[in-house]
Design an enzyme around this catalytic site. Sequence first.
Site, PDB file in Angstrom:
ATOM      1  N   HIS A 217       0.804  -1.232   0.000  1.00 21.06           N
ATOM      2  CA  HIS A 217       0.000   0.000   0.000  1.00 21.06           C
ATOM      3  C   HIS A 217       0.831   1.272   0.000  1.00 21.06           C
ATOM      4  CE1 HIS A 217      -0.064   1.331   4.379  1.00 21.06           C
ATOM      5  NE2 HIS A 217       0.413   0.107   4.518  1.00 21.06           N
ATOM      6  N   THR A 253      -3.902 -18.895   3.982  1.00 23.41           N
ATOM      7  CA  THR A 253      -4.390 -18.867   2.603  1.00 23.41           C
ATOM      8  C   THR A 253      -3.885 -17.619   1.888  1.00 23.41           C
ATOM      9  OG1 THR A 253      -6.358 -20.068   3.255  1.00 23.41           O
ATOM     10  CG2 THR A 253      -6.505 -18.805   1.200  1.00 23.41           C
ATOM     11  N   CYS A 341       0.941   5.055  12.843  1.00 29.60           N
ATOM     12  CA  CYS A 341       0.551   4.465  14.120  1.00 29.60           C
ATOM     13  C   CYS A 341       0.771   5.452  15.261  1.00 29.60           C
ATOM     14  CB  CYS A 341       1.353   3.197  14.381  1.00 29.60           C
ATOM     15  SG  CYS A 341       2.380   2.723  13.016  1.00 29.60           S
TER      16      CYS A 341
HETATM   17  N1  PLP Z   1       7.996   0.033   7.795  1.00 26.85           N
HETATM   18  C1  PLP Z   1       7.921   1.328   7.430  1.00 26.85           C
HETATM   19  C2  PLP Z   1       9.185   2.089   7.169  1.00 26.85           C
HETATM   20  C3  PLP Z   1       6.676   1.949   7.306  1.00 26.85           C
HETATM   21  O1  PLP Z   1       6.620   3.230   6.941  1.00 26.85           O
HETATM   22  C4  PLP Z   1       5.508   1.184   7.560  1.00 26.85           C
HETATM   23  C5  PLP Z   1       4.162   1.823   7.498  1.00 26.85           C
HETATM   24  O2  PLP Z   1       4.007   2.960   7.875  1.00 26.85           O
HETATM   25  C6  PLP Z   1       5.641  -0.159   7.918  1.00 26.85           C
HETATM   26  C7  PLP Z   1       6.899  -0.706   8.021  1.00 26.85           C
HETATM   27  C8  PLP Z   1       4.448  -1.030   8.183  1.00 26.85           C
HETATM   28  O3  PLP Z   1       3.879  -1.447   6.970  1.00 26.85           O
HETATM   29  P1  PLP Z   1       2.368  -2.003   6.917  1.00 26.85           P
HETATM   30  O4  PLP Z   1       1.493  -0.796   7.084  1.00 26.85           O
HETATM   31  O5  PLP Z   1       2.238  -2.634   5.584  1.00 26.85           O
HETATM   32  O6  PLP Z   1       2.214  -2.978   8.025  1.00 26.85           O
END
Ligand code: PLP
Length: 395
Positions: A217, A253, A341
């Site tokens: 994404h 899956t 997050c």
């Molecule tokens: N690693 C980095 C550098 C990211 O920017 C992010 C998402 O913000 C992630 C890992 C986590 O990816 P996902 O949202 O696909 O779990």
Amino acid sequence: MTARPAVAYLDHAAATPPRPEALEAMAAVEADGFANASGSHRLAREARRAVEEARDLVAGFVGARPSEVVFTSGGTESDNLAVLGTLTERTGALEPVGAVCSAIEHAAVLAPMRAAARGAARLLGVGAVKLTEVGATPEGMIDLDALALALGPDTALVSVMTANNEVGTVQPIDAVAGLVRARAPRALLHTDAVQAAPYLDLAEVVGPCDLIALSAHKLGGPKGVGALVVRAPHRVAPILHGGGQEHERRSGTHNVAGIVGFAAALAALDAEREAEAARVGRLRDAFADAVLASVPDTTESAPRRATLPGHCHLRFARVEQEELLMLLDRGGVYASAGSACASGAVEPSHVLLAMGLDPLEARGGVRFTLGRTTTEAEVLGAVGVVADAVARLRA
Ligand code: PLP
């Protein structure tokens, strides 16, 4: 400030709109290719073929072999599998082994590293781990001298991201790999390439890495799908147990539509990556220059020459990040604190702290990230909203 219609989506590093090529490919799978790719009948075989074609594309994108690609549910799972799966393979019950990561890693790397170090991953089979988090320079690059000191013959795993998600700095992976090979010959080198993938030639940049994490994404694919590349002959122990898919490395899956959409996004991206990076970089420069010219006491957190083209992290003195983000939201400018997050949390950014800023300086930081759909009108419209919002908060 009265509510305005959306003027600018500047949060592409959190999620970028899916590419039409990905949506089309996914719709076709949902309609006709819905079968379980682990089955044995014709429809299942077709689904499996679609997954394998996608695997070839992902492998080509990072310069790996198809057999080295493990499909996962996204960047978080890929990083967890890299960290915990490697440490399960390489730790024993008694002598602790070393694990090293940069202090500016995403939580998807930092949290499993810290869990392993405090013994919270024992149930998965991870033994004793001694973790060293290596600091960053004021420009947002890993401190290579400190990294050299942290490495040793007992180091089992090193994790340094290809590019940082908050300030956008592209890390010196070649130099990191050189140090790891010279000082920690037994260590595997993991890189989180989630943010770098839309802009850098990964086949070249992550060449020296043993493990590479990707997330669909962030590059125009769907949410909830990604990959971990595990270069042969290295192995990662699974963290999900079940049907034994992905050659026992990741049970569950297959998300066939997601995997196909991921690969379609990659293929489309690959064809226009350089031109797009240049276009986005020009818009970012125009945005940053205009904000710096119209909002006094504003600082760019990292030098542009060192960052991904879509990143613009700015710190506004005497402004609280949450209040600013709220006013920007009302004004139709969608930005973020740095990592999806963490936005909304009051904690200062661990990345800015690692770069040597004090918590007060870190409080006024906002990440604006541009992407494939960003237009000049959007960024220029955003400048006035940012200037008004900062002036209002300082009044
Ligand atoms: N690693 C980095 C550098 C990211 O920017 C992010 C998402 O913000 C992630 C890992 C986590 O990816 P996902 O949202 O696909 O779990």
